[in-house]
Structure formats: C-alpha cells, structure tokens
Design a protein around this motif. Structure first.
Motif, PDB file in Angstrom:
ATOM      1  N   ASP B  37     -15.614 -63.493   3.118  1.00  0.00           N
ATOM      2  CA  ASP B  37     -15.327 -62.643   1.964  1.00  0.00           C
ATOM      3  C   ASP B  37     -15.177 -63.422   0.672  1.00  0.00           C
ATOM      4  OD1 ASP B  37     -15.215 -60.617   3.851  1.00  0.00           O
ATOM      5  OD2 ASP B  37     -13.060 -60.872   4.143  1.00  0.00           O
ATOM      6  N   GLY B  38     -15.481 -64.712   0.709  1.00  0.00           N
ATOM      7  CA  GLY B  38     -15.344 -65.504  -0.502  1.00  0.00           C
ATOM      8  C   GLY B  38     -14.528 -66.754  -0.214  1.00  0.00           C
ATOM      9  N   PRO B  39     -14.292 -67.556  -1.238  1.00  0.00           N
ATOM     10  CA  PRO B  39     -13.603 -68.831  -1.072  1.00  0.00           C
ATOM     11  C   PRO B  39     -12.218 -68.650  -0.467  1.00  0.00           C
ATOM     12  CG  PRO B  39     -14.544 -68.634  -3.273  1.00  0.00           C
ATOM     13  CD  PRO B  39     -14.675 -67.303  -2.628  1.00  0.00           C
ATOM     14  N   VAL B  40     -11.897 -69.500   0.472  1.00  0.00           N
ATOM     15  CA  VAL B  40     -10.573 -69.484   1.075  1.00  0.00           C
ATOM     16  C   VAL B  40     -10.017 -70.902   1.055  1.00  0.00           C
ATOM     17  CG1 VAL B  40      -9.246 -68.641   3.016  1.00  0.00           C
ATOM     18  CG2 VAL B  40     -11.595 -67.873   2.701  1.00  0.00           C
ATOM     19  N   ARG B  41      -8.729 -71.002   0.850  1.00  0.00           N
ATOM     20  CA  ARG B  41      -8.112 -72.322   0.814  1.00  0.00           C
ATOM     21  C   ARG B  41      -7.586 -72.715   2.182  1.00  0.00           C
ATOM     22  NH1 ARG B  41      -4.392 -73.121  -4.313  1.00  0.00           N
ATOM     23  NH2 ARG B  41      -4.383 -75.171  -3.319  1.00  0.00           N
ATOM     24  N   PHE B  42      -7.360 -73.999   2.346  1.00  0.00           N
ATOM     25  CA  PHE B  42      -6.921 -74.552   3.626  1.00  0.00           C
ATOM     26  C   PHE B  42      -5.669 -73.843   4.147  1.00  0.00           C
ATOM     27  CE2 PHE B  42      -4.841 -77.533   6.425  1.00  0.00           C
ATOM     28  CZ  PHE B  42      -5.886 -78.062   7.151  1.00  0.00           C
ATOM     29  N   THR B  43      -4.681 -73.758   3.311  1.00  0.00           N
ATOM     30  CA  THR B  43      -3.415 -73.177   3.749  1.00  0.00           C
ATOM     31  C   THR B  43      -3.534 -71.695   4.051  1.00  0.00           C
ATOM     32  OG1 THR B  43      -2.366 -74.764   2.291  1.00  0.00           O
ATOM     33  CG2 THR B  43      -0.971 -73.073   3.241  1.00  0.00           C
ATOM     34  N   GLU B  44      -4.376 -71.024   3.287  1.00  0.00           N
ATOM     35  CA  GLU B  44      -4.648 -69.617   3.578  1.00  0.00           C
ATOM     36  C   GLU B  44      -5.158 -69.457   4.997  1.00  0.00           C
ATOM     37  OE1 GLU B  44      -6.661 -66.824   0.687  1.00  0.00           O
ATOM     38  OE2 GLU B  44      -7.047 -68.757  -0.283  1.00  0.00           O
ATOM     39  N   LEU B  45      -6.119 -70.288   5.331  1.00  0.00           N
ATOM     40  CA  LEU B  45      -6.687 -70.245   6.671  1.00  0.00           C
ATOM     41  C   LEU B  45      -5.610 -70.513   7.713  1.00  0.00           C
ATOM     42  CD1 LEU B  45     -10.044 -72.132   6.050  1.00  0.00           C
ATOM     43  CD2 LEU B  45      -9.782 -69.753   6.788  1.00  0.00           C
ATOM     44  N   ILE B  49      -4.806 -67.608  10.545  1.00  0.00           N
ATOM     45  CA  ILE B  49      -5.278 -67.784  11.914  1.00  0.00           C
ATOM     46  C   ILE B  49      -4.103 -68.124  12.811  1.00  0.00           C
ATOM     47  CG2 ILE B  49      -6.874 -69.023  13.412  1.00  0.00           C
ATOM     48  CD1 ILE B  49      -8.439 -69.740  10.855  1.00  0.00           C
ATOM     49  N   ALA B  50      -3.664 -67.152  13.551  1.00  0.00           N
ATOM     50  CA  ALA B  50      -2.462 -67.313  14.359  1.00  0.00           C
ATOM     51  C   ALA B  50      -2.663 -68.342  15.464  1.00  0.00           C
ATOM     52  CB  ALA B  50      -2.062 -65.966  14.966  1.00  0.00           C
ATOM     53  N   GLY B  51      -1.771 -69.335  15.479  1.00  0.00           N
ATOM     54  CA  GLY B  51      -1.764 -70.273  16.597  1.00  0.00           C
ATOM     55  C   GLY B  51      -2.564 -71.543  16.388  1.00  0.00           C
ATOM     56  N   ILE B  52      -3.306 -71.621  15.303  1.00  0.00           N
ATOM     57  CA  ILE B  52      -4.123 -72.821  15.094  1.00  0.00           C
ATOM     58  C   ILE B  52      -3.264 -73.966  14.560  1.00  0.00           C
ATOM     59  CG2 ILE B  52      -4.786 -72.406  12.700  1.00  0.00           C
ATOM     60  CD1 ILE B  52      -7.641 -73.303  13.515  1.00  0.00           C
ATOM     61  N   SER B  53      -3.609 -75.157  14.960  1.00  0.00           N
ATOM     62  CA  SER B  53      -2.888 -76.332  14.479  1.00  0.00           C
ATOM     63  C   SER B  53      -3.647 -76.934  13.302  1.00  0.00           C
ATOM     64  CB  SER B  53      -2.755 -77.364  15.593  1.00  0.00           C
ATOM     65  OG  SER B  53      -4.028 -77.862  15.947  1.00  0.00           O
ATOM     66  N   ARG B  54      -2.953 -77.732  12.506  1.00  0.00           N
ATOM     67  CA  ARG B  54      -3.607 -78.370  11.371  1.00  0.00           C
ATOM     68  C   ARG B  54      -4.810 -79.184  11.840  1.00  0.00           C
ATOM     69  NH1 ARG B  54       0.840 -78.403   9.116  1.00  0.00           N
ATOM     70  NH2 ARG B  54       1.187 -78.030   6.897  1.00  0.00           N
ATOM     71  N   ARG B  55      -4.577 -79.906  12.885  1.00  0.00           N
ATOM     72  CA  ARG B  55      -5.642 -80.753  13.425  1.00  0.00           C
ATOM     73  C   ARG B  55      -6.895 -79.968  13.762  1.00  0.00           C
ATOM     74  NH1 ARG B  55      -7.616 -84.632  17.300  1.00  0.00           N
ATOM     75  NH2 ARG B  55      -8.291 -83.418  19.082  1.00  0.00           N
ATOM     76  N   PRO B  79      -1.296 -80.780  -7.190  1.00  0.00           N
ATOM     77  CA  PRO B  79      -1.748 -81.086  -5.830  1.00  0.00           C
ATOM     78  C   PRO B  79      -3.197 -80.642  -5.600  1.00  0.00           C
ATOM     79  CG  PRO B  79      -0.347 -79.143  -5.809  1.00  0.00           C
ATOM     80  CD  PRO B  79      -0.321 -79.674  -7.204  1.00  0.00           C
ATOM     81  N   PRO B  80      -3.868 -81.246  -4.654  1.00  0.00           N
ATOM     82  CA  PRO B  80      -5.275 -80.955  -4.394  1.00  0.00           C
ATOM     83  C   PRO B  80      -5.513 -79.495  -4.028  1.00  0.00           C
ATOM     84  CG  PRO B  80      -4.318 -82.313  -2.650  1.00  0.00           C
ATOM     85  CD  PRO B  80      -3.337 -82.268  -3.755  1.00  0.00           C
ATOM     86  N   LYS B  81      -6.720 -79.066  -4.305  1.00  0.00           N
ATOM     87  CA  LYS B  81      -7.096 -77.697  -3.958  1.00  0.00           C
ATOM     88  C   LYS B  81      -8.499 -77.723  -3.386  1.00  0.00           C
ATOM     89  CE  LYS B  81      -8.207 -73.273  -6.144  1.00  0.00           C
ATOM     90  NZ  LYS B  81      -8.166 -72.490  -7.401  1.00  0.00           N
ATOM     91  N   VAL B  82      -8.651 -77.176  -2.205  1.00  0.00           N
ATOM     92  CA  VAL B  82      -9.941 -77.190  -1.536  1.00  0.00           C
ATOM     93  C   VAL B  82     -10.305 -75.775  -1.125  1.00  0.00           C
ATOM     94  CG1 VAL B  82     -11.280 -78.118   0.387  1.00  0.00           C
ATOM     95  CG2 VAL B  82      -9.493 -79.502  -0.667  1.00  0.00           C
ATOM     96  N   GLU B  83     -11.546 -75.398  -1.399  1.00  0.00           N
ATOM     97  CA  GLU B  83     -11.987 -74.062  -1.037  1.00  0.00           C
ATOM     98  C   GLU B  83     -13.168 -74.109  -0.077  1.00  0.00           C
ATOM     99  OE1 GLU B  83     -10.863 -71.265  -4.861  1.00  0.00           O
ATOM    100  OE2 GLU B  83     -12.894 -72.027  -4.624  1.00  0.00           O
ATOM    101  N   TYR B  84     -13.123 -73.228   0.890  1.00  0.00           N
ATOM    102  CA  TYR B  84     -14.209 -73.123   1.858  1.00  0.00           C
ATOM    103  C   TYR B  84     -14.886 -71.774   1.715  1.00  0.00           C
ATOM    104  CZ  TYR B  84     -12.121 -77.206   4.036  1.00  0.00           C
ATOM    105  OH  TYR B  84     -11.630 -78.458   4.265  1.00  0.00           O
ATOM    106  N   THR B  85     -16.217 -71.799   1.758  1.00  0.00           N
ATOM    107  CA  THR B  85     -16.982 -70.559   1.656  1.00  0.00           C
ATOM    108  C   THR B  85     -18.090 -70.547   2.686  1.00  0.00           C
ATOM    109  OG1 THR B  85     -16.648 -70.735  -0.733  1.00  0.00           O
ATOM    110  CG2 THR B  85     -18.187 -69.045   0.049  1.00  0.00           C
TER     111      THR B  85
END
Lengths: 123, 123
Positions: B37-45, B49-55, B79-85
């Motif tokens: 649905d568009g750019p998403v940031r790391f922390t948003e993800l 996503i229930a149960g996922i680890s950072r790794r 602080p850094p900002k990263v977006e995934y699309t």
DNA sequence: CTGGATCCCCAGGGATACTG
DNA sequence: CAGTATCCCTGGGGATCCAG
C-alpha cells in the motif's frame, strides 16, 4: 470499517500461509504432479522424481493423503500394489498454481538481474 | 515428442519451486503485504507483524530486496529513517497469489475434514 | 530508529538397513 | 513391491546483546 485494510490483509496472509505450509516441503509438488494424470504406483513415483528418497516419498505421500489431496488404493495382491491418484481438490490447487508459474516465467530474468545488481552493490 | 508430458511437468515443477523458495520462509508474505500500500518504515513493520523478531524482519527484508520485490530507501537523517516499498513485480506476485488464497478459502473445510478422517482411521 | 553479531535449538530431510 | 526404523546433520529461525 477497520483501520485501513490491515485486517483483510492479515486474513489473506494467514490463508495463503496455510496453503504454503501444505505444499511447501521439498517434494510435495513434485509428488503431486505425476499423480494428476491418473493412478501412479509407488515405484513409478520413486523413479520419476529425481533425487527423492524412499523415506521422503512415503512421508510426502502420507501428508498429501492426510490433507485429502491424494487417494491411496491398496490392492491386496502379492507382491503388493498401491496406487495414488490426485483428488479433484488437488487438481484445482494445481490450476491455482499456474498463475504462480506464469508469474515466475515472466519474472525469472528480472529476479536474476536484481540479484546480480544487489550482490554487486553489497560486495 | 518426449514420453508423455513428463518433461513439461518437470519444467513446471521447477519453475513453481523457484517461486515457492522465494516466498516461502515464515515471514516473507507477511512482510511483503504491508509494503503493497505504499512506503512502510522498519518499526511500522515490526509492530504490524505479530511475533516477528528484529533479526528475522531484517533478514526477510534483505532477501526480498535482493530479489527485486522490495525497494529500500534510506533517508540520511538522525535518527535514521528507512522506507520499504513493494515493486511492480511484487504486486503482480500478489495478484498471482490471490488464486491460491481463494483455493484455500474454498477448500479449508474439506482439508480439515480430510485430516480428521485420516487421523481417526490411523489412530 | 534501524539494524548487525552471536549463540542456540529444533524440525526437515538425507543415508542406510530391515520387513511383510 | 511398498514401505518402516534409526541415526545423523544442516540450516531456518528464536533470543539476546551491541552499535551507528
């Protein structure tokens, strides 16, 4: 409505994941495929699927049978004869997989290129 | 011609397997979906996503990016900002997955029943 | 905020041998 | 022919801590 389409997406994710769990596993598809064209015997499968072990063939067959994707027919002769046939449900699954196959065919080159680019940039 | 359609089936099997390898892995789909649905940031993800680890989130993101299914954009702020699309290719993949989803929805009950029957007979 | 590095565990799967 | 049983090993993934 719920916040955005997150709920719907979550549902969809779960559903897809259930299918994937079912057909993931190294051999599921390879076993299912020959059984589409009609009854296949154990040894036929063993020969037609390159690299599979007796053990994994058995396990895969059992799982597919358990999920109702394969029917197992035993002829109490000697030596024993067992036939496996894909169910209607399995055939529908196969049709559904076609769209994935065509996607893969269309995008195989793009993926390979993407990888090379990524690896080059990472290295 | 070759013997029956074995060659064709083998090809199809391989192709499908490549897709499955790509999107198998416990989290791939779950990560890909919010990015549609568009750019998403790391922390948003991480939160959605229930149960996922950072790794695992990181690893999954890297793999998807490597295959060209996701684009990563870094904003050199602090602080850094990263977006995934999701890429166009990923969106097409998602469409292809719909047929699998609908198959699952249609056959979920049948599978559950098949399992109960099988387990009852086996026990 | 967005990761990388380490350690650890378990299930999927390979190899091999045995059997009704 | 059509499996079962056993042993072993690999790697996917979890937990935790560190860092720019």
């Amino acid at each position: 409505m719920s916040q955005r389409n997150t709920d719907v997406s979550h549902q969809a994710t779960c559903t897809v994941l259930q299918v994937l769990e079912r057909i993931s596993g190294k051999w599921s598809i390879g076993v299912l495929l020959p059984a589409m064209d009609g009854p296949v015997r154990f040894t036929e499968l063993e020969r037609s699927i390159a690299g599979i072990s007796r053990r994994m063939l058995t396990l895969t067959l059992r799982n597919l049978e358990r999920d109702g994707l394969l029917t197992r027919t035993v002829y109490p002769t000697v030596p024993p004869k067992v036939e496996y046939t894909a169910t209607e449900m399995a055939r529908e699954l196969y049709d559904a997989l076609q769209s994935l196959t065509s996607w893969a065919e269309r995008n195989l080159d793009a993926i390979a290129t993407a990888r090379e680019t990524y690896d080059a940039a990472t290295a």
